[in-house]
Every structure is written in structure tokens, then in C-alpha cells.
Motif scaffolding. Structure first.
Motif, PDB file in Angstrom:
ATOM      1  N   ASP A  69      -3.820  -1.454 -11.032  1.00  0.00           N
ATOM      2  CA  ASP A  69      -4.438  -0.522 -10.095  1.00  0.00           C
ATOM      3  C   ASP A  69      -5.795  -0.964  -9.556  1.00  0.00           C
ATOM      4  O   ASP A  69      -6.078  -0.810  -8.370  1.00  0.00           O
ATOM      5  CB  ASP A  69      -4.609   0.841 -10.776  1.00  0.00           C
ATOM      6  N   VAL A  70      -6.650  -1.502 -10.420  1.00  0.00           N
ATOM      7  CA  VAL A  70      -8.020  -1.828 -10.027  1.00  0.00           C
ATOM      8  C   VAL A  70      -8.392  -3.212 -10.571  1.00  0.00           C
ATOM      9  O   VAL A  70      -8.150  -3.501 -11.750  1.00  0.00           O
ATOM     10  CB  VAL A  70      -9.025  -0.797 -10.579  1.00  0.00           C
ATOM     11  N   LEU A  71      -8.975  -4.045  -9.713  1.00  0.00           N
ATOM     12  CA  LEU A  71      -9.407  -5.382 -10.138  1.00  0.00           C
ATOM     13  C   LEU A  71     -10.850  -5.319 -10.638  1.00  0.00           C
ATOM     14  O   LEU A  71     -11.705  -4.687 -10.023  1.00  0.00           O
ATOM     15  CB  LEU A  71      -9.315  -6.366  -8.967  1.00  0.00           C
ATOM     16  N   ILE A  97      -8.186   5.734  -5.968  1.00  0.00           N
ATOM     17  CA  ILE A  97      -7.727   4.343  -5.897  1.00  0.00           C
ATOM     18  C   ILE A  97      -7.110   4.073  -4.529  1.00  0.00           C
ATOM     19  O   ILE A  97      -7.370   3.037  -3.900  1.00  0.00           O
ATOM     20  CB  ILE A  97      -6.698   4.051  -7.017  1.00  0.00           C
ATOM     21  N   ILE A  98      -6.304   4.988  -4.059  1.00  0.00           N
ATOM     22  CA  ILE A  98      -5.627   4.827  -2.769  1.00  0.00           C
ATOM     23  C   ILE A  98      -6.638   4.785  -1.624  1.00  0.00           C
ATOM     24  O   ILE A  98      -6.537   3.936  -0.721  1.00  0.00           O
ATOM     25  CB  ILE A  98      -4.620   5.971  -2.538  1.00  0.00           C
ATOM     26  N   ALA A 131      -3.583  -4.457  -2.010  1.00  0.00           N
ATOM     27  CA  ALA A 131      -3.966  -3.051  -1.850  1.00  0.00           C
ATOM     28  C   ALA A 131      -4.615  -2.475  -3.106  1.00  0.00           C
ATOM     29  O   ALA A 131      -4.195  -1.438  -3.633  1.00  0.00           O
ATOM     30  CB  ALA A 131      -2.737  -2.224  -1.445  1.00  0.00           C
ATOM     31  N   MET A 132      -5.659  -3.163  -3.562  1.00  0.00           N
ATOM     32  CA  MET A 132      -6.377  -2.734  -4.759  1.00  0.00           C
ATOM     33  C   MET A 132      -7.870  -2.620  -4.486  1.00  0.00           C
ATOM     34  O   MET A 132      -8.434  -3.461  -3.774  1.00  0.00           O
ATOM     35  CB  MET A 132      -6.201  -3.748  -5.897  1.00  0.00           C
ATOM     36  N   PRO A 133      -8.542  -1.631  -5.054  1.00  0.00           N
ATOM     37  CA  PRO A 133     -10.005  -1.602  -5.007  1.00  0.00           C
ATOM     38  C   PRO A 133     -10.568  -2.565  -6.053  1.00  0.00           C
ATOM     39  O   PRO A 133      -9.841  -3.040  -6.938  1.00  0.00           O
ATOM     40  CB  PRO A 133     -10.334  -0.147  -5.358  1.00  0.00           C
ATOM     41  N   LEU A 158       0.828  -1.205   0.000  1.00  0.00           N
ATOM     42  CA  LEU A 158       0.000   0.000   0.000  1.00  0.00           C
ATOM     43  C   LEU A 158       0.863   1.256   0.000  1.00  0.00           C
ATOM     44  O   LEU A 158       0.579   2.226  -0.729  1.00  0.00           O
ATOM     45  CB  LEU A 158      -0.931  -0.004   1.217  1.00  0.00           C
ATOM     46  N   SER A 159       1.912   1.261   0.806  1.00  0.00           N
ATOM     47  CA  SER A 159       2.783   2.446   0.879  1.00  0.00           C
ATOM     48  C   SER A 159       3.469   2.714  -0.460  1.00  0.00           C
ATOM     49  O   SER A 159       3.681   3.872  -0.842  1.00  0.00           O
ATOM     50  CB  SER A 159       3.828   2.270   1.988  1.00  0.00           C
ATOM     51  N   VAL A 160       3.804   1.631  -1.175  1.00  0.00           N
ATOM     52  CA  VAL A 160       4.409   1.789  -2.504  1.00  0.00           C
ATOM     53  C   VAL A 160       3.396   2.422  -3.457  1.00  0.00           C
ATOM     54  O   VAL A 160       3.727   3.301  -4.249  1.00  0.00           O
ATOM     55  CB  VAL A 160       4.886   0.428  -3.055  1.00  0.00           C
ATOM     56  N   ARG A 161       2.150   1.988  -3.360  1.00  0.00           N
ATOM     57  CA  ARG A 161       1.100   2.570  -4.212  1.00  0.00           C
ATOM     58  C   ARG A 161       0.938   4.069  -3.924  1.00  0.00           C
ATOM     59  O   ARG A 161       0.785   4.874  -4.843  1.00  0.00           O
ATOM     60  CB  ARG A 161      -0.228   1.861  -3.975  1.00  0.00           C
ATOM     61  N   VAL A 162       0.937   4.399  -2.657  1.00  0.00           N
ATOM     62  CA  VAL A 162       0.795   5.807  -2.273  1.00  0.00           C
ATOM     63  C   VAL A 162       1.935   6.637  -2.860  1.00  0.00           C
ATOM     64  O   VAL A 162       1.724   7.744  -3.384  1.00  0.00           O
ATOM     65  CB  VAL A 162       0.768   5.955  -0.735  1.00  0.00           C
ATOM     66  N   ALA A 163       3.144   6.099  -2.791  1.00  0.00           N
ATOM     67  CA  ALA A 163       4.314   6.842  -3.276  1.00  0.00           C
ATOM     68  C   ALA A 163       4.324   6.970  -4.797  1.00  0.00           C
ATOM     69  O   ALA A 163       4.847   7.955  -5.345  1.00  0.00           O
ATOM     70  CB  ALA A 163       5.592   6.143  -2.804  1.00  0.00           C
ATOM     71  N   GLU A 164       3.726   5.973  -5.491  1.00  0.00           N
ATOM     72  CA  GLU A 164       3.810   5.948  -6.953  1.00  0.00           C
ATOM     73  C   GLU A 164       2.536   6.402  -7.648  1.00  0.00           C
ATOM     74  O   GLU A 164       2.483   6.429  -8.882  1.00  0.00           O
ATOM     75  CB  GLU A 164       4.150   4.527  -7.423  1.00  0.00           C
TER      76      GLU A 164
END
Length: 402
Positions: A304-306, A373-374, A327-329, A219-225
Motif C-alpha cells: 500500500d505505501v512505500l 492512501i487512494i 499507484a502508491m503514496p 489505481l482502479s484496482v486499488r480503489v476497488a480493493e
């Protein structure tokens, strides 16, 4: 406690979420000190140990040797349909295996090739019997309660053969002491049709193993990217079939007016050639084939999204948990148990099945603002605590002992 788990298939013969769930249950029970054995079907008789679990495979009576069903004589196919309801030829072998292990409790799951005749054996031997509903096989020989005759729609008026299949299984469900299902929807579908009238009932959600610290790191990687990634990547993971909504999903994605978004499709099935043809028409769509567990994780973490556009009454929807673990919606249809797993507007969206505009609008919602998404991914991660293997094991232990 000695627990005999019976399922049509077992690893490495993974056909779907049922086999994954059964494997995790068996391993978890053994870790907690129980003696576990799995009885399943196979192409030939074999005994082996996989990840510490004793596995007994047997070839069901009357199983076709021919790989192509068209090579099977019609009379044998008819016999096969009858044996799918009540396979008397398995009686002796099943009885012998149960006597050899002498379990305190038997937990049956999918019973293709085995049939509910094993229930009668357990009842006769006075062994506590728990059945876990994994799909709708007891009501429909094709499992999905739809077929070519219904054009993928839910079957409302089953034919005589299907009625016989359903009626006999309903009668035989009287032998089950306790029935469980991974969702209230799935359990109620069978209860409403008169199954398991005298059985104890319990909803026990499917579980998944995860390291919450690893999930939070993803999740933290997603937030950063989130602002660095170009466009939004959607992903489908599963069987490529009509019941899974593949055509609806692709048509909806093609209607999205954004050249930077992508749709990755992973899996195998009857519609594989159709999917490949669609990739040639729209270069935003990519078919990545059938992936192993590690490859699946890599794909989910890079997307990003399933999307879960199922058109049949999904008994659970394990792929939703895979999304939360990464960590995906999730954007899912309103079919089966999926709305029990996805909180509309919180961990993703629930849309009306076959509604092209709704699913298109939800995809566009994420494309317009990737920070959405986040927010939904964070909510999904928080849902994971409901689906720990530890919680599931405790619930099964309770019903085994009652």
C-alpha cells in the motif's frame, strides 16, 4: 549524431538507479535515430550487443583480481585508492576506444575505475563533453559522504586522502563543457564546493518508462480493493545499509501499535542479517530478498505505501517513481532530492530524518483511514508526466547539440 555514453557499469551489471537510467537513455537515443555506443568496465574485455546497444567492456588498469579485499596487499590497496582518482593506466585504452568510435559527443556518468582522466582525453580531442552527476563520487571515494568514522552522519571534516580525492576531481572538472544532474539539490552540492565553475549547468530529472493506461488500471484496482484488504502493508525497496535508514525504519514500524499492518523489506546489503533477525522479533516484518523487475512490480502492487527512509543526500530517488507507477503514496525522509519528488501531504509525506515519532505518525495516518492512501496515490499518478523518457531525451539532445 554519434553519442558515446560512459558509465562504470552497464546491464546486466545493474548496481543501482544509475545503471537503469543510463540504459534507458542509451536505448531512447538510439530509437530517436542517434548512433549510440556504451563504454563501461568489466571483469574482462568484451564487446556485445544488449537490446540493440553496442557495449564495450574493459578491465580497468590496476583492478584487483581478489574477491576479498582483505586478500589484497596493503600497498596494492593504496595504489588502488590513487588510481581511483586519476587512472593513468586507462589513458591509452580510453583514447583508442574514443578514436575507434569517433563520437560527436561524450556523456560520462559514474566513473569508478575509469576516473575523470577521460575528461582530459575528450578535451584534447575537442569532443563536446557532457557529464551527468549520478552520485557524490567526485567529492567522496565512498560516494555517500559518510563512513564508519562518521557513524553514518554526513562527513564535515574529510581526511587527507578524501581531501586529495575531492581537490583533484574539482580541478579536473574544468574539462567538462556541460554538467547535468537529476535534481537541483545534487547539482548544487557540487557547485557549492567549487566544481564545474566554467561548465554549462542543467537539471534533467531521471525518467522512467510507463504505460499511463496500465498505471490507471492499477489505481482502479486499488480503489476497488481498498476496503477489502486487511490492514496496511508498507514496503521498503533498495539497499540494506546504514545510509538507507533501515534501523530507523524498522524501529519506527515496531513502535506502531497495530497488529494487522505489515512491513515488507526487499533488497540486499550489509544489514541483511540484521533485517532477518528483526523478522524473528516481530512477525509483522517480512524479508523477501532481492527481487527481479517483475517480482518488484508484483510486490508493489500488493502493498500500500512505500517507505524511503534514507539518511544520506539522495541524488534523486528513483524508487519514488516506482511507487507512483504502481499507484502508491510515499513516506520519505527530508534527505537529498527526495523532497523534490514527494509533495508533503499530497503524494505522501516528508519526515525529518531519524525522527521515529514523525514516521510512526505518518504510517498511523494511513492505517486509521485507508482511503487516504487512494487520495495520495491519485496525486502521485498525476506527477508521472514530469518524468517521461521522451521529455528527458529532448533535454539531453538540446545540450548535446549546443
Amino acid at each position: 549524431m554519434k553519442v558515446l555514453i560512459i558509465n562504470s557499469f552497464y546491464a546486466p551489471d545493474i548496481r543501482g538507479g544509475a545503471e537503469y537510467s543510463v540504459k534507458k537513455l542509451a536505448e531512447g537515443l538510439q530509437i530517436r535515430g542517434h548512433i549510440v555506443r556504451v563504454l563501461c568496465t568489466g571483469d574482462f574485455d568484451k564487446e556485445e550487443i544488449i537490446d540493440g546497444i553496442e557495449i564495450v567492456r574493459f578491465r580497468p588498469y590496476g583492478a584487483h583480481k581478489e574477491k576479498n579485499i582483505q586478500d589484497v596487499p596493503r600497498w596494492r590497496r593504496l595504489l588502488g585508492h590513487l588510481l581511483d582518482i586519476w587512472n593513468i593506466g586507462n589513458l591509452k585504452r580510453l583514447s583508442q576506444e574514443i578514436d575507434r568510435f569517433a563520437p560527436d559527443v561524450i556523456n560520462t556518468n559514474n566513473l569508478y575505475g575509469i576516473t575523470p582522466i577521460v575528461w582530459k582525453i575528450a578535451k584534447k580531442k575537442k569532443i563536446r563533453l557532457v557529464h551527468t552527476i549520478r552520485d557524490y563520487y567526485l567529492m567522496c571515494p565512498l560516494v555517500a559522504m559518510s563512513c564508519k568514522k562518521t557513524n553514518g552522519e554526513k562527513c564535515v571534516h574529510p581526511g587527507l586522502g578524501c581531501q586529495l580525492h575531492r581537490n583533484l576531481n574539482r580541478i579536473h572538472s574544468k574539462y567538462v563543457d556541460c554538467v547535468t544532474a537529476p535534481s537541483a539539490l545534487t547539482l548544487n552540492v557540487l557547485l557549492d564546493d567549487g566544481f564545474f565553475k566554467n561548465s554549462e549547468k542543467k537539471v534533467i530529472a531521471n525518467a522512467t518508462d510507463f504505460d499511463i493506461d496500465a498505471v490507471k488500471k492499477i489505481l482502479s484496482v486499488r480503489v476497488a480493493e481498498v476496503d477489502k484488504r486487511q490492514g496496511v502493508s508498507f514496503v521498503y525497496l533498495g539497499t540494506l545499509s546504514e545510509q538507507k535508514g533501515i534501523r530507523w525504519m524498522i524501529d519506527s514500524f515496531k513502535a506502531v501499535e497495530n497488529k494487522a499492518c505489515k512491513l515488507y523489506i526487499a533488497g540486499k546489503g550489509d544489514l541483511q542479517n540484521y533485517v532477518i533477525e528483526e523478522t524473528k522479533k516481530d512477525n509483522r516484518i517480512e524479508f523477501v530478498g532481492f527481487l527481479n523487475e517483475q517480482q518488484v512490480s508484483q510486490l508493489l502492487q500488493s502493498s500500500d505505501v512505500l517507505l524511503c527512509p534514507s539518511l544520506w543526500e539522495e541524488p534523486f530517488g528513483r524508487v519514488v517513481l516506482d511507487a507512483y507507477k504502481n499507484a502508491m503514496p510515499v513516506i520519505c525522509s527530508n534527505m537529498g532530492a527526495l523532497p523534490e519528488l514527494v509533495e508533503d501531504g499530497q503524494t505522501g509525506f516528508v519526515v525529518e530524518a531519524r525522527n521515529l515519532e514523525q514516521i510512526k505518525d505518518r504510517m498511523t495516518y494511513y492505517i486509521k483511514d485507508k482511503k487516504r492512501i487512494i487520495r495520495h496515490a491519485e496525486n502521485g499518478v498525476n506527477q508521472l508526466e514530469k518524468y517521461t523518457i521522451e521529455h528527458q531525451l529532448v533535454e539531453f539532445e538540446k545540450i548535446y547539440k549546443e
